[in-house]
Design an enzyme around this catalytic site. Structure first.
Site, PDB file in Angstrom:
ATOM      1  N   HIS A  62       6.624  -0.397 -14.095  1.00  0.00           N
ATOM      2  CA  HIS A  62       5.217  -1.139 -14.544  1.00  0.00           C
ATOM      3  C   HIS A  62       4.160  -0.275 -13.482  1.00  0.00           C
ATOM      4  O   HIS A  62       4.594   0.208 -12.556  1.00  0.00           O
ATOM      5  CB  HIS A  62       5.477  -2.356 -13.993  1.00  0.00           C
ATOM      6  CG  HIS A  62       6.366  -3.086 -14.618  1.00  0.00           C
ATOM      7  ND1 HIS A  62       7.186  -3.732 -14.198  1.00  0.00           N
ATOM      8  CD2 HIS A  62       6.734  -3.012 -16.044  1.00  0.00           C
ATOM      9  CE1 HIS A  62       8.016  -4.664 -14.879  1.00  0.00           C
ATOM     10  NE2 HIS A  62       7.933  -3.960 -16.373  1.00  0.00           N
ATOM     11  N   LYS A  72       1.965  -0.690  -3.080  1.00  0.00           N
ATOM     12  CA  LYS A  72       2.975  -1.666  -2.837  1.00  0.00           C
ATOM     13  C   LYS A  72       4.002  -1.606  -1.696  1.00  0.00           C
ATOM     14  O   LYS A  72       4.130  -0.370  -1.313  1.00  0.00           O
ATOM     15  CB  LYS A  72       3.892  -1.842  -4.120  1.00  0.00           C
ATOM     16  CG  LYS A  72       3.223  -2.432  -5.486  1.00  0.00           C
ATOM     17  CD  LYS A  72       4.147  -2.287  -6.489  1.00  0.00           C
ATOM     18  CE  LYS A  72       3.456  -2.781  -7.612  1.00  0.00           C
ATOM     19  NZ  LYS A  72       4.336  -2.581  -9.017  1.00  0.00           N
ATOM     20  N   TYR A 132       7.400  -8.029  -2.471  1.00  0.00           N
ATOM     21  CA  TYR A 132       6.426  -7.025  -2.294  1.00  0.00           C
ATOM     22  C   TYR A 132       5.186  -7.535  -2.154  1.00  0.00           C
ATOM     23  O   TYR A 132       4.584  -8.589  -2.681  1.00  0.00           O
ATOM     24  CB  TYR A 132       6.408  -6.043  -3.559  1.00  0.00           C
ATOM     25  CG  TYR A 132       6.155  -6.441  -4.910  1.00  0.00           C
ATOM     26  CD1 TYR A 132       5.194  -6.248  -5.399  1.00  0.00           C
ATOM     27  CD2 TYR A 132       7.282  -7.228  -5.493  1.00  0.00           C
ATOM     28  CE1 TYR A 132       4.801  -6.338  -6.734  1.00  0.00           C
ATOM     29  CE2 TYR A 132       6.997  -7.477  -6.610  1.00  0.00           C
ATOM     30  CZ  TYR A 132       5.696  -7.171  -7.464  1.00  0.00           C
ATOM     31  OH  TYR A 132       5.437  -7.679  -8.613  1.00  0.00           O
ATOM     32  N   ASP A 170       9.511  -5.002 -21.635  1.00  0.00           N
ATOM     33  CA  ASP A 170       9.642  -3.783 -21.264  1.00  0.00           C
ATOM     34  C   ASP A 170      10.388  -2.810 -22.383  1.00  0.00           C
ATOM     35  O   ASP A 170      10.418  -1.531 -22.045  1.00  0.00           O
ATOM     36  CB  ASP A 170      10.764  -3.748 -20.072  1.00  0.00           C
ATOM     37  CG  ASP A 170       9.896  -4.248 -18.756  1.00  0.00           C
ATOM     38  OD1 ASP A 170       8.747  -4.464 -18.801  1.00  0.00           O
ATOM     39  OD2 ASP A 170      10.675  -4.715 -17.659  1.00  0.00           O
TER      40      ASP A 170
END
Length: 182
Positions: A62, A72, A132, A170
């Site tokens: 992603h 991130k 995260y 996904d």
């Protein structure tokens, strides 16, 4: 805190100093001054995310595009994951290269992933809590991705195919070639 450059430009493995005793352990998971000094970037994290996944779950690959791209800072609060990043920055010396790293609640390592990278992970333990920080807010219209089992990338997720748990979304992401040609 020890910061190590990964094989991908601007992507770093961060090893916090962990203090252990008979009660357990303590570590500082984020300190802006220390982060800025060691990474060399002024990052303003604005959103924290957490997911819980069972063994075999693969999430990714992603990323956010355009003005909503995200850096991130990733860690695992419980369990073990194989974290995977792919450099999608055309001007980067590590363009289209990938890097995998095992993050666990035992090693307490973190991974800093800059903007312009695809990201995913596979849950290697029975359960994992994945945490995260992001330096930009999520925007659904800027969401993008690459198929986790893209033949060009040929990522070893360390999960047998029969045990892989993939979301429908996904499973329908484009291949790397389709993404690059879009």
């Amino acid at each position: 805190m020890t910061v190590k450059q990964s094989p991908l430009k601007d992507c770093f493995v961060i090893e916090p100093k962990v203090f252990k005793d008979e009660r357990g352990n303590f570590f500082e998971s984020f300190n802006y001054k220390t982060f800025k000094k060691n990474i060399g970037l002024e990052i303003d994290f604005v959103q924290d995310n957490q997911s819980i996944s069972q063994y075999g779950t693969i999430r990714g690959l992603h990323f956010q595009t355009g003005e909503f791209a995200q850096s991130k800072l990733i860690r695992v609060a419980k369990g073990e994951v194989l974290d995977v990043v792919v450099d999608l920055r055309p001007d980067s010396e590590t363009y289209l290269k990938q890097f995998s790293y095992v993050l666990t609640d035992e090693n307490n390592h973190q991974l800093f992933v800059p903007r312009g990278f695809a990201h995913g992970f596979a849950t290697l333990s029975s359960e994992a809590i994945f945490v995260y920080k992001c330096d930009n807010y999520y925007n659904k219209t800027s969401e993008s991705g690459i198929l986790f089992n893209d033949k060009t990338l040929n990522i070893d997720w360390q999960i047998p195919e029969k045990d892989q748990i993939i979301s429908e979304k996904d499973e329908h992401l484009p291949t790397l070639e389709a993404y690059l040609n879009s």
